[in-house]
Design a protein around this motif. Structure first.
Motif, PDB file in Angstrom:
ATOM      1  N   ASP A 249       0.966  -1.102  -0.098  1.00 42.25           N
ATOM      2  CA  ASP A 249       0.086  -0.037  -0.033  1.00 42.25           C
ATOM      3  C   ASP A 249       0.780   1.353   0.046  1.00 42.25           C
ATOM      4  OD1 ASP A 249      -2.581   1.124   0.119  1.00 42.25           O
ATOM      5  OD2 ASP A 249      -2.298   1.675   2.174  1.00 42.25           O
ATOM      6  N   TRP A 250       0.492   2.282  -0.731  1.00 46.96           N
ATOM      7  CA  TRP A 250       1.178   3.606  -1.042  1.00 46.96           C
ATOM      8  C   TRP A 250       0.527   4.488  -0.478  1.00 46.96           C
ATOM      9  CZ3 TRP A 250      -1.303   7.513  -3.191  1.00 46.96           C
ATOM     10  CH2 TRP A 250      -2.295   7.130  -4.254  1.00 46.96           C
ATOM     11  N   ASP A 276       4.564   0.743   0.374  1.00 45.42           N
ATOM     12  CA  ASP A 276       4.851   0.605  -1.066  1.00 45.42           C
ATOM     13  C   ASP A 276       5.593   2.252  -1.327  1.00 45.42           C
ATOM     14  OD1 ASP A 276       4.978   1.020  -3.910  1.00 45.42           O
ATOM     15  OD2 ASP A 276       2.816   0.828  -4.145  1.00 45.42           O
ATOM     16  N   GLY A 278       5.954   3.662  -4.014  1.00 44.20           N
ATOM     17  CA  GLY A 278       5.628   4.165  -5.387  1.00 44.20           C
ATOM     18  C   GLY A 278       4.320   4.801  -5.076  1.00 44.20           C
ATOM     19  N   SER A 288       6.223   0.910  -7.467  1.00 42.08           N
ATOM     20  CA  SER A 288       5.030   0.125  -6.898  1.00 42.08           C
ATOM     21  C   SER A 288       5.139  -1.410  -7.675  1.00 42.08           C
ATOM     22  CB  SER A 288       3.706   0.718  -7.368  1.00 42.08           C
ATOM     23  OG  SER A 288       3.478   1.939  -6.465  1.00 42.08           O
ATOM     24  N   ASN A 291       7.433  -3.497  -6.071  1.00 41.29           N
ATOM     25  CA  ASN A 291       7.252  -3.985  -4.591  1.00 41.29           C
ATOM     26  C   ASN A 291       6.216  -4.951  -5.082  1.00 41.29           C
ATOM     27  OD1 ASN A 291       8.921  -2.239  -3.459  1.00 41.29           O
ATOM     28  ND2 ASN A 291       7.097  -0.430  -3.431  1.00 41.29           N
ATOM     29  N   ASN A 302      -6.422   0.741  -4.161  1.00 41.73           N
ATOM     30  CA  ASN A 302      -5.926   1.923  -4.885  1.00 41.73           C
ATOM     31  C   ASN A 302      -7.122   2.997  -5.228  1.00 41.73           C
ATOM     32  OD1 ASN A 302      -3.932   3.471  -6.506  1.00 41.73           O
ATOM     33  ND2 ASN A 302      -3.284   1.502  -7.198  1.00 41.73           N
TER      34      ASN A 302
END
Length: 591
Positions: A249-250, A276, A278, A288, A291, A302
């Motif tokens: 998870d970013w 993440d 990214g 991302s 990863n 997302n």
């Protein structure tokens, strides 16, 4: 990814009551079950039951740095004692300037243990342009200390806060007190007393909403709010009780989606979070993808912009697609309406590469509601579907200017903005429902269990000179769904004779061919539509949305109001008569 009963989603059971004035009241018939009193409890529980399990991991040169539940608790206790020794407490929070990291997580958990609110700011406050907004929010929060991961990278921001925060803490590179020194503190009676004082209504976090339309609003999130929303999600997603959640998870912890909904879902259920580094932009996507090639999530969160980039990457890389879908059971999009075409692309990929069934869902919520208010815990292909109220939530659909504004009440709704009684009073209606400013409508008037459809921000809607309302959210979603050349659009036309659009293309191509395709797409889109549903002119923008100017949020969504404010010259160009060559007209109107 199902539980022992074979269910991913619980069956929605929704009651609806209609008033003579058009108001609709919705609520779940499923009672909200008991939940933790504070967020330190799940940390202690998993540290006792599974001390060696990985809570979070962060990419380092040469591999991943892992933080187990046992180590997380020990570090949080040391940091909690150290922060209390330095004068932090319920009225003197910790402010974090930098993004997601293991150190950031350790400090957040320390705050939960020691009763110290944590203020995780968007990095844009510190790294974009001047620091006026940063100083403003710091003055509102009155932190006892500020933390930055890198003292040099955030040096200018830390210098700008001189005199506003008593202490500066850094993860590395100097400029303040090293976090490593605090980690050597032995927890003692000070921490024990502070821990005993933490109650459900103690403030755990303070978030700041956008300050683009005035002074930023500080939203206190209590332990009750944050724990209640996790119990709500547990009841509508039964698989959480039996699945070891693994996220890549970013989404930034400075926002409720990443910092509350996702992070706390991992913590509450003893899962693992791969941080993440990214994000949903062409520049950050390669990180991302790297990863995701090493971690296979079983639930993936997302935003639509991120899914658009990811879909293209997975369609081109079958090895990556096999890894991504190896354990995946649920895709989740929020932050903006997801185009139906993009949803179908991801599900087609799942059919090719997943060993099991993959579901796609969404929800809706706000900073003021500790994340989710509704959840689409049913299979639906209705564009913009956001589901039904969660257990414990009461939702009011109140008529406003021809729309239905969604208003919320329940244990996850804030009591009010920090030290801002005037705007707090404006935020609630006469029955105590929080006015979200978002519009919604039933997907099926005769079946409340089919949920709601998101219809955009009421404040974004405008009237044409004919007096006709343009519903921006619905028009934007429909345009994106009909023209696959477009990656993002902003609807124009307030005070004009007709609606238009500023737009960005999804991918590069021959300019003349792209313009011809768009002209034909606009003609098809407008066919048979009334004036408020037509796009008569479109201007392609070369410069991407400017994050520093507030046009692009940390979540990757475009701000309609900020783009219009910053690009007034392009709007004027769009409406110039006769239209200049760069303006795209529908094919049936072009010369």
């Amino acid at each position: 990814m199902v539980n022992s009963s074979g269910r991913v989603f619980a069956e929605p059971r929704i009651s609806a009551a209609r008033r003579p004035d058009g108001t609709v009241l919705l609520s779940s018939q499923v009672p909200l079950e008991p939940y933790d009193a504070d967020l330190a409890r799940p940390l202690r529980r998993w540290a006792a039951e599974r001390p060696g399990a990985v809570l979070a991991a962060e990419r380092r040169s040469g591999g991943w740095d892992e933080l187990t539940y046992g180590a997380a608790l020990a570090d949080a206790e040391a940091l909690g004692e150290a922060l209390l020794e330095r004068g932090l407490g319920p009225d003197r929070p910790l402010m974090v300037l930098s993004g997601n990291s293991l150190r950031h997580l350790r400090l957040t958990l320390a705050g939960y243990l020691a009763g110290i609110p944590v203020v995780s700011l968007s990095t844009g406050y510190s790294l974009s342009g001047g620091h006026e907004r940063l100083r403003t929010v710091t003055g509102i929060a009155r932190p006892g200390a500020v933390y930055a991961e890198d003292g040099r990278e955030y040096g200018a921001a830390l210098a700008a806060l001189a005199g506003l925060a008593p202490r500066t803490l850094v993860g590395r590179e100097g400029g303040g007190e090293p976090l490593g020194e605090l980690l050597r503190t032995a927890p003692g009676e000070r921490l024990a007393a502070a821990r005993a004082a933490v109650a459900p209504d103690s403030v755990a976090k303070i978030f700041f909403t956008s300050g683009s339309t005035g002074r930023p609003k500080a939203v206190p999130n209590t332990h009750r709010m944050l724990c209640a929303v996790q119990q709500m999600m547990r009841q509508v997603w039964p698989f959480l009780a039996e699945t070891r959640l693994t996220l890549v998870d970013w989404l930034p912890w400075s926002h409720t989606f990443g910092g509350n909904h996702n992070l706390h879902m991992v913590l509450t259920h003893g899962g693992t979070l791969a941080i993440d580094d990214g994000g949903p932009t062409p520049e950050l996507l390669p990180r991302s993808l790297r990863n995701l090639a090493e971690f296979s999530p079983n639930v993936y969160f997302n935003v639509p912009a991120g899914f658009a980039l990811l879909a293209e990457a997975l369609e081109c890389d079958s090895v990556l697609a096999k890894t991504f879908f190896a354990r995946l059971g649920l895709l989740f999009s929020a932050g903006a309406p997801l185009p139906a075409e993009l949803r179908e692309r991801m599900l087609r990929l799942a059919e090719r590469f997943s060993p099991g069934k993959v579901r796609f869902t969404s929800s809706w919520g706000l900073t003021e509601t500790a994340s989710a208010v509704t959840s689409a815990h049913l299979d639906t292909d209705v564009p913009g579907a956001i589901g039904v109220p969660l257990p414990g939530i009461r939702l009011k659909l109140a008529p406003v200017d021809g729309r239905l504004e969604m208003r919320a009440a329940g244990p996850t709704v804030m009591a009010g903005y920090l030290d801002d009684p005037e705007r707090t009073a404006e935020a609630f209606d006469e029955e105590g429902f929080y006015r979200t400013g978002d519009a919604g409508a039933p997907a099926d008037e005769n079946d409340p269990g089919r949920g709601l459809v998101f219809q955009g921000r009421i404040t974004e809607d405008f009237k044409l000179t004919t007096g006709t309302w343009v519903r921006v959210g619905a028009l934007r979603a429909a345009l994106l769904a009909s023209a696959d050349q477009l990656g993002e659009v902003v609807i124009t036309g307030s005070g004009r004779a007709h609606a238009g659009a500023l737009a960005w293309t999804r991918r590069a191509g021959d300019p003349a061919a792209v313009r011809r395709a768009l002209a034909e797409a606009l003609a098809r889109f407008n066919a048979g539509q009334r004036s408020s549903r037509r796009i008569e002119r479109l201007l392609l923008l070369a410069e991407p949305p400017d994050r520093d100017a507030g046009e692009l949020t940390d979540k990757g969504s475009v701000s309609q109001l900020e783009v219009l404010r910053n690009r007034s010259a392009q709007v004027d160009l769009l409406y110039r008569d006769p239209p200049p060559p760069e303006v795209v007209l529908p094919a049936d109107h072009a010369d």
